[in-house]
Write a protein that holds these residues in place. Structure first.
Motif, PDB file in Angstrom:
ATOM      1  N   GLN A   1       0.828  -1.193   0.000  1.00  0.00           N
ATOM      2  CA  GLN A   1       0.000   0.000   0.000  1.00  0.00           C
ATOM      3  C   GLN A   1       0.867   1.250   0.000  1.00  0.00           C
TER       4      GLN A   1
ATOM      5  N   GLN B   1       0.437   5.505   0.607  1.00  0.00           N
ATOM      6  CA  GLN B   1      -0.401   6.639   1.008  1.00  0.00           C
ATOM      7  C   GLN B   1       0.247   7.917   0.508  1.00  0.00           C
TER       8      GLN B   1
ATOM      9  N   HIS C   1       8.587   4.113  -7.287  1.00  0.00           N
ATOM     10  CA  HIS C   1       7.343   4.637  -7.855  1.00  0.00           C
ATOM     11  C   HIS C   1       7.610   5.575  -9.015  1.00  0.00           C
TER      12      HIS C   1
ATOM     13  N   LYS D   1      -0.188  11.044  -8.111  1.00  0.00           N
ATOM     14  CA  LYS D   1      -0.393   9.627  -8.382  1.00  0.00           C
ATOM     15  C   LYS D   1       0.928   8.890  -8.345  1.00  0.00           C
TER      16      LYS D   1
ATOM     17  N   ASN E   1       0.329  -1.262  -8.881  1.00  0.00           N
ATOM     18  CA  ASN E   1      -0.993  -0.621  -8.924  1.00  0.00           C
ATOM     19  C   ASN E   1      -0.834   0.887  -8.955  1.00  0.00           C
ATOM     20  N   GLU E   2      -1.970   1.566  -9.050  1.00  0.00           N
ATOM     21  CA  GLU E   2      -1.984   3.026  -9.016  1.00  0.00           C
ATOM     22  C   GLU E   2      -2.558   3.489  -7.684  1.00  0.00           C
ATOM     23  N   TYR E   3      -1.950   4.542  -7.127  1.00  0.00           N
ATOM     24  CA  TYR E   3      -2.410   5.129  -5.873  1.00  0.00           C
ATOM     25  C   TYR E   3      -2.561   6.620  -6.063  1.00  0.00           C
ATOM     26  N   TRP E   4      -3.630   7.168  -5.476  1.00  0.00           N
ATOM     27  CA  TRP E   4      -3.934   8.586  -5.619  1.00  0.00           C
ATOM     28  C   TRP E   4      -3.993   9.260  -4.255  1.00  0.00           C
TER      29      TRP E   4
END
Length: 115
Positions: free
Chosen positions: A1, A3, A32, A97, A102-105
């Motif tokens: 995950q 944040q 990232h 982002k 995966n993509e995280y916003w």
């Protein structure tokens, strides 16, 4: 995950500058691909800028090229968006982002440019 927390938005007059920050926590930040997007009222979310993992390459939307600069500090797990010569049409909520598998916003930060 992962944040993401954006900050630095606000109200500025046309021609002014703002610097947005996006602080990341969770998985290793240096892995990232990081980007900034924005969404104006009644419009689709659009790409603004992105930066590769090492920071060696950056890409910009034509509408911000020459005015905005994306950068990152992997030691601080933070990506920045320096915005100069702001225009009223830059008014939007700006989102950070992160892309790994995966993509995280982030939650977004409001930028308002008055004419």
């Amino acid at each position: 995950q992962v944040q993401l927390v954006e900050s630095g938005g606000g109200l500025v007059q046309a021609g002014g500058s703002l610097r947005l920050s996006c602080a990341a926590s969770g998985r290793a930040f240096s892995s990232h691909l990081m980007g900034w997007f924005r969404q104006a009222p009644g419009k689709e979310r659009e790409f603004v800028a992105c930066i590769t993992r090492s920071g060696s390459s950056t890409y910009y939307a034509d509408s911000v090229k020459g005015r905005f600069t994306i950068s990152r500090d992997n030691a601080k797990s933070t990506v920045y968006l320096q915005m100069n010569s702001l225009k009223p049409e830059d008014t939007a909520v700006y989102y950070c982002k992160a892309t790994v598998v995966n993509e995280y916003w982030g939650q977004g930060t409001q930028v308002t440019v008055s004419s």
